[in-house]
Motif scaffolding. Structure first.
Motif, PDB file in Angstrom:
ATOM      1  N   ASP A  38      13.550   0.954   7.218  1.00  0.00           N
ATOM      2  CA  ASP A  38      13.741   2.172   8.014  1.00  0.00           C
ATOM      3  C   ASP A  38      14.902   2.992   7.456  1.00  0.00           C
ATOM      4  O   ASP A  38      14.813   4.220   7.369  1.00  0.00           O
ATOM      5  N   ALA A  39      15.983   2.311   7.063  1.00  0.00           N
ATOM      6  CA  ALA A  39      17.142   3.018   6.490  1.00  0.00           C
ATOM      7  C   ALA A  39      16.772   3.710   5.177  1.00  0.00           C
ATOM      8  O   ALA A  39      17.283   4.784   4.866  1.00  0.00           O
ATOM      9  N   TYR A  40      15.864   3.096   4.403  1.00  0.00           N
ATOM     10  CA  TYR A  40      15.400   3.701   3.142  1.00  0.00           C
ATOM     11  C   TYR A  40      14.392   4.830   3.385  1.00  0.00           C
ATOM     12  O   TYR A  40      14.023   5.532   2.446  1.00  0.00           O
ATOM     13  N   GLU A  41      13.911   4.943   4.614  1.00  0.00           N
ATOM     14  CA  GLU A  41      12.937   5.972   4.996  1.00  0.00           C
ATOM     15  C   GLU A  41      11.673   5.932   4.121  1.00  0.00           C
ATOM     16  O   GLU A  41      11.184   6.949   3.655  1.00  0.00           O
ATOM     17  N   VAL A  42      11.142   4.736   3.937  1.00  0.00           N
ATOM     18  CA  VAL A  42       9.948   4.582   3.096  1.00  0.00           C
ATOM     19  C   VAL A  42       8.684   4.233   3.888  1.00  0.00           C
ATOM     20  O   VAL A  42       7.602   4.193   3.300  1.00  0.00           O
ATOM     21  N   LEU A  43       8.798   3.992   5.186  1.00  0.00           N
ATOM     22  CA  LEU A  43       7.625   3.533   5.942  1.00  0.00           C
ATOM     23  C   LEU A  43       6.754   4.660   6.492  1.00  0.00           C
ATOM     24  O   LEU A  43       5.530   4.509   6.560  1.00  0.00           O
ATOM     25  N   GLU A  44       7.363   5.758   6.865  1.00  0.00           N
ATOM     26  CA  GLU A  44       6.591   6.857   7.462  1.00  0.00           C
ATOM     27  C   GLU A  44       5.575   7.388   6.452  1.00  0.00           C
ATOM     28  O   GLU A  44       5.930   7.760   5.338  1.00  0.00           O
ATOM     29  N   ASP A  45       4.302   7.394   6.830  1.00  0.00           N
ATOM     30  CA  ASP A  45       3.195   7.860   5.987  1.00  0.00           C
ATOM     31  C   ASP A  45       3.026   7.050   4.697  1.00  0.00           C
ATOM     32  O   ASP A  45       2.479   7.549   3.714  1.00  0.00           O
ATOM     33  N   ALA A  46       3.482   5.814   4.692  1.00  0.00           N
ATOM     34  CA  ALA A  46       3.433   4.973   3.490  1.00  0.00           C
ATOM     35  C   ALA A  46       2.076   4.298   3.307  1.00  0.00           C
ATOM     36  O   ALA A  46       1.384   3.995   4.270  1.00  0.00           O
ATOM     37  N   ARG A  47       1.741   4.069   2.054  1.00  0.00           N
ATOM     38  CA  ARG A  47       0.637   3.175   1.685  1.00  0.00           C
ATOM     39  C   ARG A  47       1.289   1.830   1.405  1.00  0.00           C
ATOM     40  O   ARG A  47       2.196   1.736   0.583  1.00  0.00           O
ATOM     41  N   VAL A  48       0.848   0.783   2.105  1.00  0.00           N
ATOM     42  CA  VAL A  48       1.502  -0.523   2.072  1.00  0.00           C
ATOM     43  C   VAL A  48       0.529  -1.582   1.564  1.00  0.00           C
ATOM     44  O   VAL A  48      -0.656  -1.560   1.903  1.00  0.00           O
ATOM     45  N   LEU A  49       1.058  -2.502   0.782  1.00  0.00           N
ATOM     46  CA  LEU A  49       0.300  -3.659   0.301  1.00  0.00           C
ATOM     47  C   LEU A  49       0.972  -4.913   0.831  1.00  0.00           C
ATOM     48  O   LEU A  49       2.169  -5.120   0.614  1.00  0.00           O
ATOM     49  N   ASP A  50       0.221  -5.744   1.547  1.00  0.00           N
ATOM     50  CA  ASP A  50       0.725  -6.997   2.109  1.00  0.00           C
ATOM     51  C   ASP A  50       0.029  -8.145   1.391  1.00  0.00           C
ATOM     52  O   ASP A  50      -1.060  -8.575   1.778  1.00  0.00           O
ATOM     53  N   LEU A  51       0.655  -8.621   0.294  1.00  0.00           N
ATOM     54  CA  LEU A  51       0.100  -9.723  -0.494  1.00  0.00           C
ATOM     55  C   LEU A  51       0.477 -11.062   0.149  1.00  0.00           C
ATOM     56  O   LEU A  51       1.572 -11.192   0.687  1.00  0.00           O
ATOM     57  N   PHE A  52      -0.407 -12.057   0.048  1.00  0.00           N
ATOM     58  CA  PHE A  52      -0.220 -13.342   0.717  1.00  0.00           C
ATOM     59  C   PHE A  52      -0.013 -13.056   2.204  1.00  0.00           C
ATOM     60  O   PHE A  52       0.943 -13.499   2.825  1.00  0.00           O
ATOM     61  N   GLY A  53      -0.927 -12.282   2.777  1.00  0.00           N
ATOM     62  CA  GLY A  53      -0.770 -11.712   4.102  1.00  0.00           C
ATOM     63  C   GLY A  53      -0.530 -12.677   5.237  1.00  0.00           C
ATOM     64  O   GLY A  53       0.077 -12.300   6.228  1.00  0.00           O
ATOM     65  N   GLY A  54      -1.016 -13.915   5.154  1.00  0.00           N
ATOM     66  CA  GLY A  54      -0.843 -14.842   6.273  1.00  0.00           C
ATOM     67  C   GLY A  54      -1.495 -14.288   7.517  1.00  0.00           C
ATOM     68  O   GLY A  54      -2.697 -14.043   7.549  1.00  0.00           O
ATOM     69  N   SER A  55      -0.717 -14.026   8.559  1.00  0.00           N
ATOM     70  CA  SER A  55      -1.258 -13.436   9.787  1.00  0.00           C
ATOM     71  C   SER A  55      -1.317 -11.918   9.705  1.00  0.00           C
ATOM     72  O   SER A  55      -1.871 -11.267  10.584  1.00  0.00           O
ATOM     73  N   GLY A  56      -0.713 -11.351   8.658  1.00  0.00           N
ATOM     74  CA  GLY A  56      -0.658  -9.899   8.521  1.00  0.00           C
ATOM     75  C   GLY A  56       0.495  -9.275   9.285  1.00  0.00           C
ATOM     76  O   GLY A  56       0.552  -8.058   9.458  1.00  0.00           O
ATOM     77  N   ALA A  57       1.450 -10.094   9.729  1.00  0.00           N
ATOM     78  CA  ALA A  57       2.549  -9.606  10.570  1.00  0.00           C
ATOM     79  C   ALA A  57       3.368  -8.514   9.894  1.00  0.00           C
ATOM     80  O   ALA A  57       3.762  -7.546  10.554  1.00  0.00           O
ATOM     81  N   LEU A  58       3.630  -8.628   8.586  1.00  0.00           N
ATOM     82  CA  LEU A  58       4.441  -7.606   7.917  1.00  0.00           C
ATOM     83  C   LEU A  58       3.689  -6.284   7.822  1.00  0.00           C
ATOM     84  O   LEU A  58       4.239  -5.219   8.114  1.00  0.00           O
ATOM     85  N   GLY A  59       2.428  -6.342   7.419  1.00  0.00           N
ATOM     86  CA  GLY A  59       1.631  -5.125   7.344  1.00  0.00           C
ATOM     87  C   GLY A  59       1.421  -4.489   8.706  1.00  0.00           C
ATOM     88  O   GLY A  59       1.448  -3.269   8.854  1.00  0.00           O
TER      89      GLY A  59
END
Length: 191
Positions: A38-59
Motif C-alpha cells: 500500500d505504501a508503494y501504491e502498486v495495488l490499485e488497478d494492478a495486474r497480480v500474479l499469485d504463484l504457488f497460490g495455496g488458498s489464494g489468500a494473497l491474491g
C-alpha cells in the motif's frame, strides 16, 4: 481460518487448503506485506500474479485492495479447489477479475503470453530449492516491467535467493520463520 485483512472485502473468511501440504502466510506477515505494498501504491488497478497460490489468500487480499485482475497458479488439486471457492466468494464483492490456472509455476511462467504483471507473489513450499527459484525468476523477467514488485516468501533458514540479470532486491524483512524478499526489475547496466 484465513481472512481478508482490509479493503472492500475486509473481514471476509477464506477457505483453507485441507491437509498439511501447504503453508499459509500468517495474518501478521500478510498484514505487514500489504502495508508495504500500500505504501508503494502498486495495488490499485494492478495486474497480480499469485504463484504457488495455496488458498489464494494473497491474491484475494490484492483484489480486496483494488487490484484489477489476479492470475492464481497452483498444481495441487486441493489448492485449486480452495482458490476457486475463495475467488468466487470475493467475486461477489470486488470489481476485479481472476483466473485460476491448474499448472506448475514454472509451466505458467514459461508459457504465459498476456500483459505484464504489476505485482507478483511467489510463496513456494520451503523445500523448493534456490536453483528452482532462480529459474522461475529468470522466466518471470519477461512478464514484469519497470515499477513491478515481486515478493518472494522463503524460510528464514533459507539462503538468500540468487537473482537473475534484470532483477534486483530492494528490501528484505524477517518475521520469525518467514522472510520476505522484495524484488524489482532493473535495466541491465551498460558495459
Amino acid at each position: 481460518m484465513s481472512r481478508i485483512i482490509a479493503g472492500i472485502a475486509g473481514g471476509q473468511r477464506l477457505a483453507n487448503v485441507p491437509g498439511d501440504n501447504t503453508r499459509p502466510t500468517t495474518d501478521r506477515v500478510k498484514e505487514a506485506l500489504f502495508s508495504r505494498l500500500d505504501a508503494y501504491e502498486v495495488l490499485e488497478d494492478a495486474r497480480v500474479l499469485d504463484l504457488f497460490g495455496g488458498s489464494g489468500a494473497l491474491g484475494c487480499e490484492a483484489l480486496s485492495r483494488g487490484a484489477t485482475h489476479v492470475d492464481f497458479v497452483d498444481h495441487y488439486p486441493k489448492a485449486i479447489t480452495a482458490i476457486e471457492k475463495n475467488a468466487a466468494l470475493l467475486g461477489k464483492s470486488v470489481s476485479g477479475t481472476s483466473k485460476v490456472h491448474k499448472m506448475t509455476a514454472a509451466s505458467f511462467t514459461e508459457h504465459y503470453t498476456g500483459a505484464p504483471f504489476d505485482v507478483v507473489f511467489i510463496d513456494p513450499p520451503y523445500a523448493v530449492s534456490n536453483d528452482d527459484i532462480y529459474l522461475l525468476l529468470e522466466k518471470l523477467t519477461a512478464h514484469v516491467v519497470e515499477g513491478s514488485v515481486i515478493v518472494l516468501e522463503r524460510s528464514t533458514r533459507s539462503e538468500e535467493p540468487l537473482l537473475p540479470q534484470g532483477l534486483e532486491r530492494f528490501a528484505t524483512k524477517q518475521y520469525g520463520e518467514t522472510t520476505l524478499w522484495y524484488v524489482e526489475p532493473v535495466e541491465p547496466e551498460n558495459s
